[in-house]
Design an enzyme around this catalytic site. Structure first.
Site, PDB file in Angstrom:
ATOM      1  N   ASP A  63     -64.516 -44.833  10.651  1.00  0.00           N
ATOM      2  CA  ASP A  63     -63.883 -43.887   9.735  1.00  0.00           C
ATOM      3  C   ASP A  63     -62.620 -44.498   9.123  1.00  0.00           C
ATOM      4  OD1 ASP A  63     -63.335 -41.118   8.646  1.00  0.00           O
ATOM      5  OD2 ASP A  63     -61.616 -41.314   9.982  1.00  0.00           O
ATOM      6  N   GLU A 135     -70.714 -44.261   9.925  1.00  0.00           N
ATOM      7  CA  GLU A 135     -69.349 -44.676  10.267  1.00  0.00           C
ATOM      8  C   GLU A 135     -69.343 -45.611  11.470  1.00  0.00           C
ATOM      9  OE1 GLU A 135     -66.519 -41.001   8.807  1.00  0.00           O
ATOM     10  OE2 GLU A 135     -67.510 -40.825  10.754  1.00  0.00           O
TER      11      GLU A 135
END
Length: 242
Positions: A63, A135
């Protein structure tokens, strides 16, 4: 479930993962890192593996890496946009629906390792699960190959689609141009479609933006809306240079 079953699933993953990385033209060295990136907690629970062997820590890292990578891309590509617009763009690009779009373009969900129950209830196509895996993969790629590899991946999978109609509205250049013209008291802005080419499933539209009835820029896109946005972007950038 038995260890034999787990090993069979991992062997199948290894082959599919190698094929995927070849398709993406990416190198890798540490295979277990990627196995973890695609291991959902349900898979870990089914085989009584270490409770931190799932992909959530890599998701956390990925992320942050995505935010940095997208921030640099937007900073370079849109030198005229203020911080507020860049922040809005980045938030839209790295949000769950957008990550699912990127993941689906390369069928990343077929690599996810799921528990039996999660598989049966449609976990493989669940948006939150798919975006988390995307992610986590970015996090693993960063640890294994560095930021350059993440940039290479993003150039293929993310950046070309930032202005796709699916993500349109991230930057509304029609509004940006209209506001600029209003500040400069330059007159009325209109748009017109001037060309359509290609088969119905793959049309290419060309639009032009007019200022007081005079053409000032053209743009092309896969939809009329996208072609107008492209025309507005060019007109906006040209006007800012004057």
């Amino acid at each position: 479930m038995t260890n034999h079953k787990k090993e069979a699933l991992l062997q199948n993953f290894n082959k599919k993962f190698a094929d995927k990385m070849h398709m993406l033209k990416l190198n890798y060295d540490h295979l277990p890192l990627y196995q973890q990136a695609f291991s959902h907690s349900s898979f870990i629970n089914d085989f009584n593996m270490d409770r931190l062997a799932h992909n959530e820590r890599l998701e956390f890292l990925g992320d942050a890496v995505l935010e940095l990578t997208v921030s640099r891309y937007l900073f370079d590509k849109y030198p005229e946009l203020p911080e507020g617009n860049l922040t809005k763009m980045r938030a839209t690009i790295v949000c769950e629906p957008s990550l699912v779009i990127f993941a689906n373009k390369i069928q990343l969900n077929e690599l996810i390792l799921l528990g039996k129950g999660e598989e049966k209830t449609g976990g493989r196509t669940r948006p939150s699960l798919v975006s988390d895996a995307f992610e986590a993969f970015v996090g693993a790629l960063y640890l294994d190959q560095g930021l350059d590899a993440v940039w290479q991946f993003s150039e293929e999978v993310i950046f070309p689609h930032v202005e796709d109609d699916e993500l349109m509205g991230v930057v509304d250049f029609k509004t940006q141009f209209q506001e600029l013209i209003h500040r400069l008291s330059k007159g009325n802005v209109t748009y017109r479609l001037i060309d359509e080419q290609g088969p119905a499933h793959h049309r290419l539209f060309t639009s032009e933006v007019l200022l007081e009835g005079e053409p000032v820029a053209k743009g092309q896109g896969r939809t009329k809306k996208e072609s107008e946005q492209k025309a507005a972007e060019k007109a906006y950038n040209d006007m800012k240079k004057k």
